[in-house]
Design an enzyme around this catalytic site. Sequence first.
Site, PDB file in Angstrom:
ATOM      1  N   MET A  78      47.625 -35.557 -76.747  1.00  0.00           N
ATOM      2  CA  MET A  78      46.838 -37.217 -77.038  1.00  0.00           C
ATOM      3  C   MET A  78      47.363 -38.075 -78.703  1.00  0.00           C
ATOM      4  O   MET A  78      47.721 -37.295 -78.978  1.00  0.00           O
ATOM      5  CB  MET A  78      45.261 -37.000 -76.739  1.00  0.00           C
ATOM      6  CG  MET A  78      45.070 -36.355 -74.697  1.00  0.00           C
ATOM      7  SD  MET A  78      43.600 -36.366 -74.677  1.00  0.00           S
ATOM      8  CE  MET A  78      42.217 -38.165 -74.896  1.00  0.00           C
ATOM      9  N   HIS A  79      46.125 -38.840 -78.248  1.00  0.00           N
ATOM     10  CA  HIS A  79      46.170 -39.782 -79.451  1.00  0.00           C
ATOM     11  C   HIS A  79      46.927 -39.889 -80.320  1.00  0.00           C
ATOM     12  O   HIS A  79      47.053 -41.437 -81.430  1.00  0.00           O
ATOM     13  CB  HIS A  79      44.746 -39.095 -80.450  1.00  0.00           C
ATOM     14  CG  HIS A  79      44.035 -37.863 -79.890  1.00  0.00           C
ATOM     15  ND1 HIS A  79      42.791 -38.427 -79.058  1.00  0.00           N
ATOM     16  CD2 HIS A  79      43.470 -36.732 -79.431  1.00  0.00           C
ATOM     17  CE1 HIS A  79      42.380 -37.638 -78.525  1.00  0.00           C
ATOM     18  NE2 HIS A  79      42.802 -36.507 -79.331  1.00  0.00           N
ATOM     19  N   ASP A 237      46.340 -33.937 -71.846  1.00  0.00           N
ATOM     20  CA  ASP A 237      46.894 -33.068 -71.213  1.00  0.00           C
ATOM     21  C   ASP A 237      45.739 -31.855 -71.165  1.00  0.00           C
ATOM     22  O   ASP A 237      46.071 -31.340 -70.401  1.00  0.00           O
ATOM     23  CB  ASP A 237      47.317 -32.121 -72.790  1.00  0.00           C
ATOM     24  CG  ASP A 237      46.790 -32.399 -74.448  1.00  0.00           C
ATOM     25  OD1 ASP A 237      46.145 -32.921 -74.180  1.00  0.00           O
ATOM     26  OD2 ASP A 237      47.370 -31.757 -75.327  1.00  0.00           O
TER      27      ASP A 237
END
Length: 489
Positions: A78-79, A237
């Site tokens: 992520m991110h 995830d």
Amino acid sequence: MYYIGIDLGTSAVKLLLMEKSGKICNIVSKEYPLFFPHPGWSEQNPSDWFVQSMEGMKELTKDIDKTEIAGIGFGGQMHGLVTLDEHDEVIRPAILWNDGRTGEETEYLNHVIGKKKLSEYTANIAFAGFTAPKILWMEKNEPENFARIEKIMLPKDYLAYRLSGAFCTDVSDASGMLLLDVKNRCWSKEMLEICHVKEQQLPKLYESWQVVGTLKPEIAQELSFPKDVKVVAGAGDNAAAAVGTGTVGDGQCNISLGTSGTIFISSKKFGVDENNALHSFAHADGSYHLMGCMLSAASCNKWWSEEILKTKDFAKEQEKITKLGENHVFFLPYLMGERSPHNNPDARGVFFGMSMDTTREDMTQAVLEGVAFGLRDSLEVARSLGIKIERTKICGGGAKSPLWKKIIANVMNLKVDVLENEEGPSMGGAMLAAVGCGAYPDVETIGKKFANVVDTIEPEKELVEKYEEKYQKFRKLYPGMKDLMNLTK
């Protein structure tokens, strides 16, 4: 029919081939490099993800009837900030989730814009790893690159774009950008203004199981896949891992011991803790979840074993550890800074309490226990909200250690359910693809059907009491050292 789950991790992409019944037919993993151009920075080249995913899919499906492949789904780190220009060329290497360069931008968002406003707009506050601070960093430090941005996307969504041409993301992954109005599952107009981003630069939002398109003809041809293979949006995830472990519906819990460590609590209701110590995100099942995330979990053990002890035999290092709850050595697991609940990119790892009789085993045990204590910090926040958790599922590389699972059960005083398969995000991605293709009616149905518990580690009363005493000491260490950690800059 077959369904492919692609877990785009930090060190490798893991691909899983699943039948409708849930039977896993094949698993392939392909590694790619991780770059640290400056201390605290963490980057990858998106083209590496695509190349290795393509090679992985070829290897994954080489022995099956490819005409039976129906869908592809994702779980992904992520991110990360991926930026494309008007020619669909990647502008700069992706800035990853564990990158700590955005201290100033995070401070600006939390203290100038204000945590109260951020929480109102997005249900979260700013963390150094989130996407929005990275956008502000790029605007300030790489203005020429920032001016070229045509598309902003997350890592797994770059794969979806290369495979299908769909400029898309899902609400669970988008929740970690600090650009999403999580409660209403739409982009926050206020945050777009704050970050100087136009909505057309952001992908279209989908639920995790929704179909975003089919394979591009040239991709289908290269893979020898049918042209009508569906591509679904997938999930971040941890949300994908939660689907893979059946952590769907209300009040379910999953602990992931991967590169990062998470405690994930699913909820039918939207909720935010008053200090925003936990993330409040949309879930891949159509509802919501609370999540505590520590940046270094199994990676702490990998670092300790491989870099310090110079061994990859993790199991052997744990063989002689028998005196649980009696260790006098503590380890603060903040090797990459920390997110939940401290939100401090300058936090660093610390061993505390060594003496002349401290052994190699004591140090190894302290690393395992330090991660468990760190996860308990987030569990305590959830408990303060009145959330009652009595058991949890577990997944990730660290979950392969019987010793670590026992430590987790007793540090957190939870029953730990071990599943028949612990594949997490890749399995979740395949399951989302199956829902998108109509093989199952919804995510909750398939999640509960496939979550086959084969063992449960029960907490032991005496050990729980010993670890309670140790945890109360552990939680005093970070506040006492916080100011000193700034000296590591």
